[in-house]
Design an enzyme around this catalytic site. Structure first.
Site, PDB file in Angstrom:
ATOM      1  N   LYS A  77       0.122   7.755 -23.107  1.00 18.13           N
ATOM      2  CA  LYS A  77       0.661   7.951 -24.466  1.00 18.13           C
ATOM      3  C   LYS A  77       2.137   7.539 -24.462  1.00 18.13           C
ATOM      4  O   LYS A  77       2.454   6.389 -24.679  1.00 18.13           O
ATOM      5  CB  LYS A  77       0.497   9.424 -24.886  1.00 18.13           C
ATOM      6  CG  LYS A  77      -0.941   9.835 -25.196  1.00 18.13           C
ATOM      7  CD  LYS A  77      -1.736  10.162 -23.981  1.00 18.13           C
ATOM      8  CE  LYS A  77      -3.064  10.813 -24.330  1.00 18.13           C
ATOM      9  NZ  LYS A  77      -3.921  10.910 -23.147  1.00 18.13           N
ATOM     10  N   ALA A 126       2.055  15.076 -22.527  1.00 17.26           N
ATOM     11  CA  ALA A 126       1.603  13.713 -22.844  1.00 17.26           C
ATOM     12  C   ALA A 126       2.461  13.071 -23.930  1.00 17.26           C
ATOM     13  O   ALA A 126       2.692  11.867 -23.914  1.00 17.26           O
ATOM     14  CB  ALA A 126       0.136  13.741 -23.276  1.00 17.26           C
ATOM     15  N   TYR A 168       0.828  -1.212   0.000  1.00 15.26           N
ATOM     16  CA  TYR A 168       0.000   0.000   0.000  1.00 15.26           C
ATOM     17  C   TYR A 168       0.856   1.253   0.000  1.00 15.26           C
ATOM     18  O   TYR A 168       0.550   2.243  -0.666  1.00 15.26           O
ATOM     19  CB  TYR A 168      -0.956   0.007   1.203  1.00 15.26           C
ATOM     20  CG  TYR A 168      -1.905   1.183   1.121  1.00 15.26           C
ATOM     21  CD1 TYR A 168      -3.115   1.063   0.441  1.00 15.26           C
ATOM     22  CD2 TYR A 168      -1.567   2.416   1.671  1.00 15.26           C
ATOM     23  CE1 TYR A 168      -3.955   2.146   0.317  1.00 15.26           C
ATOM     24  CE2 TYR A 168      -2.409   3.506   1.545  1.00 15.26           C
ATOM     25  CZ  TYR A 168      -3.610   3.364   0.874  1.00 15.26           C
ATOM     26  OH  TYR A 168      -4.441   4.442   0.739  1.00 15.26           O
ATOM     27  N   HIS A 223     -18.881  15.968 -27.267  1.00 15.42           N
ATOM     28  CA  HIS A 223     -18.629  14.924 -28.273  1.00 15.42           C
ATOM     29  C   HIS A 223     -18.645  13.510 -27.695  1.00 15.42           C
ATOM     30  O   HIS A 223     -18.911  12.563 -28.414  1.00 15.42           O
ATOM     31  CB  HIS A 223     -17.293  15.188 -28.982  1.00 15.42           C
ATOM     32  CG  HIS A 223     -16.145  15.441 -28.049  1.00 15.42           C
ATOM     33  ND1 HIS A 223     -16.092  16.545 -27.239  1.00 15.42           N
ATOM     34  CD2 HIS A 223     -15.041  14.715 -27.768  1.00 15.42           C
ATOM     35  CE1 HIS A 223     -14.980  16.495 -26.522  1.00 15.42           C
ATOM     36  NE2 HIS A 223     -14.332  15.407 -26.817  1.00 15.42           N
ATOM     37  N   PHE A 247      -6.108  20.732 -24.375  1.00 19.03           N
ATOM     38  CA  PHE A 247      -6.818  19.507 -24.744  1.00 19.03           C
ATOM     39  C   PHE A 247      -8.218  19.560 -24.100  1.00 19.03           C
ATOM     40  O   PHE A 247      -8.434  20.307 -23.161  1.00 19.03           O
ATOM     41  CB  PHE A 247      -6.026  18.287 -24.246  1.00 19.03           C
ATOM     42  CG  PHE A 247      -6.730  16.995 -24.510  1.00 19.03           C
ATOM     43  CD1 PHE A 247      -6.921  16.558 -25.812  1.00 19.03           C
ATOM     44  CD2 PHE A 247      -7.225  16.220 -23.477  1.00 19.03           C
ATOM     45  CE1 PHE A 247      -7.597  15.373 -26.064  1.00 19.03           C
ATOM     46  CE2 PHE A 247      -7.894  15.038 -23.726  1.00 19.03           C
ATOM     47  CZ  PHE A 247      -8.079  14.613 -25.020  1.00 19.03           C
ATOM     48  N   ASP A 248      -9.155  18.740 -24.599  1.00 22.27           N
ATOM     49  CA  ASP A 248     -10.547  18.904 -24.145  1.00 22.27           C
ATOM     50  C   ASP A 248     -10.744  18.712 -22.640  1.00 22.27           C
ATOM     51  O   ASP A 248     -11.406  19.515 -21.996  1.00 22.27           O
ATOM     52  CB  ASP A 248     -11.531  18.048 -24.974  1.00 22.27           C
ATOM     53  CG  ASP A 248     -11.241  16.562 -24.977  1.00 22.27           C
ATOM     54  OD1 ASP A 248     -10.456  16.090 -24.147  1.00 22.27           O
ATOM     55  OD2 ASP A 248     -11.835  15.859 -25.821  1.00 22.27           O
ATOM     56  N   ASP A 260       2.059  20.416 -20.482  1.00 29.09           N
ATOM     57  CA  ASP A 260       1.170  19.266 -20.608  1.00 29.09           C
ATOM     58  C   ASP A 260       1.897  18.347 -21.588  1.00 29.09           C
ATOM     59  O   ASP A 260       1.820  18.514 -22.799  1.00 29.09           O
ATOM     60  CB  ASP A 260      -0.201  19.702 -21.143  1.00 29.09           C
ATOM     61  CG  ASP A 260      -1.137  18.521 -21.335  1.00 29.09           C
ATOM     62  OD1 ASP A 260      -0.685  17.370 -21.191  1.00 29.09           O
ATOM     63  OD2 ASP A 260      -2.322  18.746 -21.648  1.00 29.09           O
TER      64      ASP A 260
END
Ligand code: F0G
Length: 462
Positions: A261, A220, A75, A453, A127-128, A218
């Protein structure tokens, strides 16, 4: 052609395979109708080639799976955490690292600690989910893409850059004191998978230091951005992709990374920080909502796969082969008569559906129509990035302000599909491009207010 100039094949071979289904045209018609003409509602066993996302969809390596067998599921203080932490610390240089189950969990935790209601978050393009999480924190997302990004056909090498003049005038202008964060998305997923240059990142850092605003990445697709820098930006030819990535992290005050990614795993994310007080705040939030700070919602096995994946992803042979795969698909699609945003990035291609289907107005969602047709004709799943995703709609779902472009994204999962799969995709698109006028538009039947979307339902017009 001398042997030196023969393109190399991918630097891996396939050991485990997964069957893919081939449905009849009638089955595909039924499936997409039942899905409310929204590809997010399709079942994966209804899809032949799935280009919906490059996120969590890659293949792991034998080395990653071997490492996973050593996963420590304690843990707190698991061995796997320390292996992961050391790898990420070496790559990014950040003193504080918090694991999260995926990128958007990091967004939620960071923004709720860092952004105050009424503040502005400036980006090359959010990004969304990033956009949504900035809004949920009560702040306003502001995109300032560089001017070159607006010309889809130009071959400018760094169309992912932020508009530095616009950033400076925002920071120096009447809203400057409200800017709580500058967030650079590398590569720019919302704008054609285009890379951001190191020169642009250096300039953003200088502006953020001058105006005392935190600067985050960001990141990714940090490895893919680094590869494109090495290929395209003067002065970096002798750097390794890993060195370039490390330099990018060094320029920023912190980072958010969706590790689904360039972590080469199905799940995972990360917050990297320098500031002690911000770390303490984010850590408390993490423990309350994701898990203890040595696992953050991930299993020890995930952490082990990530520690190995983060090494594999910066291998120049891997990156060269992945970039070549996307470029080859772009050439085939362009030769078949469908334009894509130029130059080709790495993780995705963006089809210019507006140009292919001029008979459809933005209110008929040409990108969505093309995406549905790719499914109907070939069982290929893709994502619309046009007025369905970005347009402003009125209460009866009519488009009052269209998106700047009607695009369709073909995201390329890592190490998953072969050249033959891409030949198939290009052939399906080529057949569509021979007779585009047969494609009908769509109208919305129902849509949620946020992140439309994902859950929208539509019906064909006529
Ligand atoms: N930032 C960028 C630039 C992304 O592309 C994504 C996800 C996220 C943040 C959120 O990360 O999914 O791990 O929570 N992009 C995926 C895509 C979903 O298909 O482009 P997440």
């Amino acid at each position: 052609m001398s042997a030196d100039h023969i393109p190399l094949p991918p630097p891996y071979r396939i050991k485990v395979v997964e069957p893919i289904p081939f449905l009849t045209p009638e089955q595909r018609r039924d499936a997409i109708e039942t899905a409310g003409y929204n590809p997010f509602n399709l079942r994966s066993d209804q899809i032949t080639v799935d280009l919906l996302s490059d996120s969590g969809t890659g293949a792991t390596s034998s080395a990653q799976e071997a490492a996973a067998a050593l996963g420590d599921e304690s843990y707190a203080g698991a061995r796997s955490w320390f292996r992961f932490r050391d790898e990420v610390a070496d790559l990014t240089g950040y003193p504080h690292l918090l694991p999260v189950h995926q990128g958007r969990a990091g967004e939620r935790i960071l923004f709720s600690s860092l952004l105050k209601p009424g503040q502005i978050c400036v980006s090359n393009t959010h990004f969304d989910t990033t956009h949504a999480n900035v809004s949920i924190a009560g702040a306003t997302p502001l995109d300032l893409p560089c001017a070159a990004a607006a010309d889809l056909d130009s071959s400018e090498p760094f169309k992912g850059n932020i508009d530095l003049e616009a950033l400076e005038s925002t920071l120096a202008g009447p809203d400057g004191s409200r800017v709580g964060l500058v967030l650079m998305t590398i590569t720019n997923n919302g704008l054609g998978a285009q890379p951001v240059s190191m020169a642009n990142l250096e300039a953003v850092r200088a502006l953020c230091q001058r105006f005392r605003v935190p600067f985050f990445l960001d990141a990714a697709r940090f490895a893919e951005n680094a590869w494109l820098v090495q290929q395209r930006e003067p002065g970096y030819q002798d750097w390794t992709p890993r060195q370039i990535a490390t330099r990018a992290f060094e320029l920023a005050d912190g980072c958010l990374i969706s590790l689904k990614k360039d972590g080469l795993t199905a799940i995972g994310g990360l917050i990297g920080l320098r500031d002690d007080a911000l770390f303490a705040q984010c850590e408390a939030n993490l423990i309350a909502t994701e898990g203890f700070s040595t696992y953050g919602g991930l299993s020890g096995r995930d952490l082990e796969r990530l520690a190995v994946g983060l090494r594999e992803v910066v291998d120049p042979a891997y990156l060269a082969s992945r970039a070549a795969q996307t470029a080859a698909l772009a050439r085939m699609i362009n030769d078949a008569g469908v334009d894509t945003i130029q130059p080709a990035g790495i993780h995705a291609l963006y089809l210019n559906a507006g140009r292919l289907l001029p008979h459809l107005s933005p209110s008929e969602f040409p990108g969505h129509s093309l995406g549905c047709q790719m499914y109907l004709d070939g069982g290929i799943r893709v994502a619309e990035l046009g007025s369905l995703y970005l347009g402003e709609l009125d209460a009866s779902y009519r488009v009052v302000k269209p998106a700047p472009f009607e695009l369709v994204r073909l995201a390329i999962p890592r190490r998953v599909y072969t050249a033959e799969h891409f030949e198939y995709v290009a052939a399906v698109l080529g057949a569509i491009a021979k007779d585009p006028e047969r494609i009908r538009g769509y109208r919305i039947v129902s849509a949620p207010p946020l992140l439309r979307h994902f859950k929208v339902r539509l019906t064909p017009i006529g």
